[in-house]
Design a protein around this motif. Sequence first.
Motif, PDB file in Angstrom:
ATOM      1  N   THR A   1     -20.227 -51.252  51.913  1.00 23.84           N
ATOM      2  CA  THR A   1     -21.192 -51.001  50.835  1.00 23.84           C
ATOM      3  C   THR A   1     -20.820 -49.684  50.146  1.00 23.84           C
ATOM      4  OG1 THR A   1     -22.847 -52.140  52.149  1.00 23.84           O
ATOM      5  CG2 THR A   1     -23.646 -50.848  50.293  1.00 23.84           C
ATOM      6  N   VAL A   2     -19.991 -49.801  49.129  1.00 19.60           N
ATOM      7  CA  VAL A   2     -19.427 -48.608  48.484  1.00 19.60           C
ATOM      8  C   VAL A   2     -20.129 -48.281  47.168  1.00 19.60           C
ATOM      9  CG1 VAL A   2     -17.184 -48.948  49.549  1.00 19.60           C
ATOM     10  CG2 VAL A   2     -17.666 -50.010  47.337  1.00 19.60           C
ATOM     11  N   HIS A   3     -21.299 -48.858  46.939  1.00 25.03           N
ATOM     12  CA  HIS A   3     -21.965 -48.666  45.647  1.00 25.03           C
ATOM     13  C   HIS A   3     -22.156 -47.190  45.315  1.00 25.03           C
ATOM     14  CE1 HIS A   3     -22.755 -52.837  46.590  1.00 25.03           C
ATOM     15  NE2 HIS A   3     -23.213 -53.043  45.371  1.00 25.03           N
ATOM     16  N   LEU A   4     -22.716 -46.439  46.260  1.00 24.13           N
ATOM     17  CA  LEU A   4     -23.007 -45.030  45.959  1.00 24.13           C
ATOM     18  C   LEU A   4     -21.716 -44.248  45.741  1.00 24.13           C
ATOM     19  CD1 LEU A   4     -25.898 -44.456  48.505  1.00 24.13           C
ATOM     20  CD2 LEU A   4     -26.125 -44.511  46.022  1.00 24.13           C
ATOM     21  N   TRP A   5     -20.722 -44.551  46.554  1.00 23.49           N
ATOM     22  CA  TRP A   5     -19.417 -43.906  46.377  1.00 23.49           C
ATOM     23  C   TRP A   5     -18.894 -44.173  44.961  1.00 23.49           C
ATOM     24  CZ3 TRP A   5     -16.267 -40.536  48.787  1.00 23.49           C
ATOM     25  CH2 TRP A   5     -14.907 -40.538  48.466  1.00 23.49           C
ATOM     26  N   SER A   6     -19.071 -45.386  44.508  1.00 28.19           N
ATOM     27  CA  SER A   6     -18.604 -45.735  43.165  1.00 28.19           C
ATOM     28  C   SER A   6     -19.452 -45.070  42.084  1.00 28.19           C
ATOM     29  CB  SER A   6     -18.631 -47.258  42.969  1.00 28.19           C
ATOM     30  OG  SER A   6     -17.691 -47.876  43.815  1.00 28.19           O
ATOM     31  N   HIS A   7     -20.753 -44.940  42.326  1.00 25.03           N
ATOM     32  CA  HIS A   7     -21.590 -44.212  41.349  1.00 25.03           C
ATOM     33  C   HIS A   7     -21.017 -42.831  41.091  1.00 25.03           C
ATOM     34  CE1 HIS A   7     -25.448 -46.619  42.630  1.00 25.03           C
ATOM     35  NE2 HIS A   7     -24.544 -47.374  42.063  1.00 25.03           N
TER      36      HIS A   7
END
Lengths: 104, 953, 160
Positions: free
Chosen positions: B412-418
């Motif tokens: 779950t890399v969503h925040l990293w991508s944000h």
Amino acid sequence: MLLIHCPYCDEPRPEIEFGYAGEAHIARPINPDDLSDAEWETYLFVRTNARGRHFERWRHVHGCGRFFNAVRDTVTDTFERTYKAGVARPGEADSWTGDTGGIV
Amino acid sequence: MSAFRLPGRGRIDVARPVAFRFDGKAMTGAAGDTLASALLANGVHLVGRSFKYHRPRGLLGAGVEEPNALMGVDRGPGRHTANVRATTIELHDDLTVETQNRWPSLGFDLGAATNLLSPLFPAGFYNKTFMWPRSAWETLYEPAIRRMAGLGKAPHAIDPDRYTARHDFVDLLIVGAGRAGIEAALAASASGERVMLIDEQPELGGKLLANPARWDWLAGALTRLDDAGVVCLSRTTAIGLYHDGFVGAVERLTDHLPPATATGPRERLHRIRAARIVLATGAIERPLVFADNDRPGVMLASAARTYLHRYGVAVGKRVALMVTHDSGYQVAFDLAEAGIGIAAIVDSRPDLDPSLKARASDLGLELIPHAVVIGTHGAKAVTGITLAPLGSRQVRKIACDALLMAGGWTPTVHLWSHGKGKLGWDEALGAFVPEGEMDRVTCTGACAGAIDPGHGVHAEALWSPRDPASFKAFVDLQNDVTARDIRLAVREGFRSIEHIKRYTTNGMATDQGKTSNLNGLQVAAGALGNTAPQVGLTTFRPPYTPTTFGALAGSAKDALFQPTRKTVIDSWAHAQGAVFENVAQWRRARYFPRASEDMDAAVARECRAVRTGVGMFDASTLGKIEVVGPDAAEFLNRMYTNPWKALAPGRCRYGLLLGEDGFIRDDGVAARLADDRFHVTTTTGGAARVLGMMEDYLQTEWPDLDVWLTSTTEQYAVIALQGPRARDVIAPHVEGVDLSPEALPHMAYAEGRICGVPMRLFRVSFTGELGFEVNVPAGHGLAVWEALWAEGQRHGITAYGTETMHVLRAEKGYIIVGQDSDGTLTPDDAGIGWAVGKKKLDFVGRRSLARPDMLLPDRKQLVGLLTDDPHYVLEEGAQIVDVPNAPVPVPMIGHVTSSYHSPTLGRSIALAVVAGGRARIGETLFVPMADKTHRVTVSEPLFYDREGARLDG
Amino acid sequence: MADALLADEPVVRDGIAIAWTPPAVRYSLRTRVPSGLPRLLASARFADGHALALGPDEWLLILPDGAQPPTIAPLHALTDIGHRNVGLTVAGDRAAALIQCGCALDLSLATFPPGKVTRTLYDGVEIVLWRTGEAEFRIETWRSFAAYLHAALALAADDL
């Protein structure tokens, strides 16, 4: 929300306290009448629109109230440094010594 | 107890039954259930209809990854929330939920006809189908589509809930309280740092909650964190990660409580600034792509494990598994040990781990290697599957009531991508993992790709002996995107994954691709003949999960929507029945109607009072700047067009401020209080802007000047007395000032006392009448106003508002910057070239006034307009033309800037800017309106008392 | 004369008390010569009251009601803002936590110790925030923003 280091307060402060004030190091001509129409137009309207390192002015409007200068990367939106108004434009990133010129 | 509840299992409390309503039907679950687990315990798999095809859908997951089970939750009037995942709804008494996107009912949905018509709804069907005729979009297509599609209903009533917010500052923020997040918190807990651990679930523990063997460790760890002062927030979702360690997180405070017992704010928005951030957001299991993989009962294997161990619910009685990854086996073993029948384990791989094979054999499970599921059966729930050995047409059917998919794990890399973090392809995982460094942020655990669930293979859609164009194999369940749609997009020429995403809608909307992005990417890569890392991933954007508008708005509603600035006289105006208008952030009295008066009648009466007697006006909102220092006059001389150095103390001057481009920015009257002190006024709306502009020049262009600026807008209440009897009203209350015209002529300034308090008195007029502006310290403003009001009664004093002020000044042709000027008007254009100091060598904007463009004779100039019909009031903003009924396009030569009925003149008047207007005075022009074209005569922009005789009363 | 704005009763919640400050004399002092004045972001006793350094050349002087203008020797500018500003005190164990609801500065004692002062924002409203003690702050704002600020703080206190 960015943190911006105010060179007067000498501490990082939240972006909402600041206002953007356009490109830096564009001094108002001492005697505007000496400028041709074309030169005056350049002073008024022509800006760098940099992709990458950009020299720009900010004001700590909801803080100490001072205008200051910053180098910000317009691609990453990160601040390389900020420095007091009146300090000479810094060179490349690696040649900067961090001297803010002692202007208070 | 229901047939699907497993006694003695789970973290729920079966001794505490919870009653809820699902689509109107009363059901019972247990304390600790989610809506999803309670539905499964009741044997309910059908939980929704799909977005586009209205296909029956069941639960896919057990957490925020759930794409299908979107519910409307009703907590009373105004408290309807759409699109809430059943897997995240905590069961509580009186919970009332409805399924969405179906009509008339979930079981019988007419919209499902679209499924039969689905050849008409390929990828990009909106873009292709509804383009023509254009007019049909608004009248036909869009309304029809909106009825059929859409996710949930928007509530109509005003949300009565409160939302609060706070800023948090921590040394270490850990997002995700699974094993990795808790270990990171434990490691930091002895440091004395401020540590915060947040997790979206009601309980901390992440996937440990589905692993009873680790529950003792979990309980101990949480106790240690608590003892160490680590701030642990559950029900708190990190929705976005931004620059410089800033994370937005929403804490849900009351949605898990029965509505009747919920008090206090519903949600709290945390604006977290962290010196360091550890992302321990885990991983989400990947579904598999095969024909009819969306039938209710087809679920993620990990979800079945969560339902088993955390909620004590069996997802079926005879469960099949389709796995491409070892992690599915543990689920099968756990289910089997719990007494749940395992129909078969189908594994696409030819060579399996011997230990897994041995374990399956020990448990008596049928293992079918090198085969794939190629279809599912059943109507509203799966009743069986068809499978085929890879490369073979020898299909076989197996009966089952649930099919679990184990397709590997996606960090779950969503925040990293944000945070603009880079991602690298991990071949072993078949997924993107965080790569490189990010200021302040690190990843740990499954989010970082540190997953050890065994091995697996990762392909696009599963092989099928059938023609891939002949069936629907869903990639994005929420947006109803199939593998076929993605392949079609590629065939139609889309190459960039970002374009494919938008064309197909894969991974969009509330889902943000939690279960679909990787599979979509793999299918696209296959169609493009490329590898997944070459194709790349679409960008994840905040929020990670859907977020209420309320949380983002916080307290900013009703009276706290934004500050309503009120003057000290506002309460008096309110008591007098004033009608208010907003000017910038200020609330100003617009007019003071008496009895049944409408605005026109009130304004007419107020205008007459000022012209014939005396009117009283609250001008407190005028911007005020005190300019102090030995260089004060020099500074004003450089800023304003007018000359200031020779202005004597005790005198006022109208000041005109330009931008460096030569256009009018602001105006106002300034008084010289002393050699080194000026009281400068600005427009109400321009106060902050003008001060900022002055500070800019002072700090950066002329730092050598010894002068300082202070806003005094709110230091003084300003009471304007205007009219021939104005002097009579103030005279009895003024001390220390000679009010005679000789001692205090027009544009004079004096200091003294009024009603016993200090006063700055300006003899100025914005009406053309004898006028005074009384400035008193704001705290005394109301009392002075009331005293003057009482005094004025015997002079027939009348309070007037901004509307009358506008009419009176228009009669005199005084401009209002921002109404009659629009940022392209020079002083000469506005007819106030007299305010420009001709002998001055420089001031802001002076050089621009000499540019050739500024000297053209056909510039738009301020003029007056008089309509042929004296009763017709032109519309402000109306365009002006030279020739009526000219063929289109008709050249516009100007527009109306101010227009009123003038009670003084008994007719309408208007100000306008017209090309070469001053040379057209006396000419007839035309103002075309919808009803008719109005004839107007151009006049001087001055309609009353041309000689200015009335200024002296 | 009474100032109607300041008539509200104090807001008292668990660990929080919000109250208007009594009338005071206030000046904006500007000078390039900061002798005897606190450095930027600091406060100090000054002429029976306090001087709060808001900018490199800007001090807010808060003096007792009725005080005469202070005598200042070097070149300076002194402007009366006694009625422009309105003061609030926020006191109690949860005072910092309350202000933290709408203020984006870190108010921990390490970064915002007693005596520190700065102009900043609360919920978009410009304020001067002065920590007068470990559990006590004084907030100054312009008069027309005071009612909004007071209401916002009171609501945040309810919901803290």
